[in-house]
Design an enzyme around this catalytic site. Structure first.
Site, short mmCIF file in Angstrom:
data_model
loop_
_atom_site.label_atom_id
_atom_site.label_comp_id
_atom_site.label_asym_id
_atom_site.label_seq_id
_atom_site.Cartn_x
_atom_site.Cartn_y
_atom_site.Cartn_z
N GLU A 1 -83.52 117.35 33.15
CA GLU A 1 -82.54 116.92 34.15
C GLU A 1 -82.99 117.21 35.58
O GLU A 1 -82.38 116.70 36.53
CB GLU A 1 -81.18 117.58 33.88
N HIS B 1 -86.74 121.47 31.77
CA HIS B 1 -85.57 120.87 32.42
C HIS B 1 -85.76 119.36 32.56
O HIS B 1 -86.17 118.88 33.64
CB HIS B 1 -85.39 121.46 33.82
N CYS C 1 -82.99 125.31 28.90
CA CYS C 1 -83.42 126.52 29.60
C CYS C 1 -82.54 127.71 29.21
O CYS C 1 -82.66 128.21 28.10
CB CYS C 1 -83.49 126.29 31.11
#
Length: 236
Positions: free
Chosen positions: A174, A172, A94
């Site tokens: 994560e 993302h 990002c």
């Protein structure tokens, strides 16, 4: 293999205790893959002394824009350029995706088409991959040497590869659904259009590409490289 996490932002305070901060999420994502981690909080002006203080670098997301006037951005861009020149591999997610591109000569803007929030489908060249996203900024001009590795109709530069020097992703991997839900509750009201939030809520539970991206990140960091850490010692 030591991975240095360059923390470029922070999880909202309301979510940090239960869901962790950004470095915690990457440690969970890449758990069991033979990495050890150390974090430098570059947003708070904590920088490594040298690009070879880790075998590879992972740049996190941030609520800041890469093009904004923040004290940590110029030294971070300098660090990125030195790591790139030294052949020390970088992964950016990002904001990390965007700041690596900007540091190497690309252009990042607040995109006029607005936001991507929640589960999004991407083409990484081998079929669709669904990942959680949370961004308005986008890379609109690539730096020299960057090639598109993933895209969709909304974000045509959704993943970039810079030879063996950097691999960066706009989405993302994560972020799990609980964290996306938390962002919707803490950072979205009055900022992200309600119809996008409703669609993100409807698609909760469908982002299933995190393990695939973790595989890609692991393979990128571990691939053989022409330049060794010894070759990189001259890069300050």
């Amino acid at each position: 293999m030591r991975i240095g996490i360059l923390q470029c932002g922070q999880s909202p305070a309301q979510l940090k205790q239960a869901l962790g901060d950004y470095p915690d999420m990457f440690v969970r994502l890449l758990d069991g893959r033979g990495f050890e981690f150390r974090t430098w909080h570059v947003e708070e002006m904590e920088f490594p002394g040298h690009v070879t203080d880790a075998d590879g670098w992972l740049l996190t997301g941030s609520r800041h824009g890469a093009y904004e006037d923040h004290a940590f951005i110029p030294p971070l861009e300098g660090f990125i350029r030195r790591a790139h020149d030294a052949g020390v591999p970088m992964v950016g997610i990002c904001f990390g995706h965007q700041i690596i591109a900007q540091a190497l000569g690309g252009t990042v803007v607040k995109h006029p088409d607005g936001w991507a929030v929640g589960a999004q489908d991407y083409d990484f060249g081998g079929g669709p991959v669904r990942l959680n996203a949370w961004h308005q900024d986008q890379i609109v001009a690539l730096p020299p040497g960057a090639q598109v590795a993933g895209r969709n109709a909304f974000c045509e530069n959704a993943a970039l590869i810079y030879g063996d020097r950097a691999f960066t992703v706009q989405a993302h991997p994560e972020f799990d659904d609980a964290f996306i839900k938390g962002l919707m509750e803490t950072r979205a009201k009055g900022v992200v259009p309600e119809d996008l939030l409703a669609e993100a809520d409807r698609r909760m539970g469908t982002a299933n590409g995190a393990a695939l991206l973790a595989d890609r990140i692991e393979a990128f960091f571990k691939q053989p490289r022409a330049l060794s850490r010894h070759d990189a010692q001259g890069a300050a």
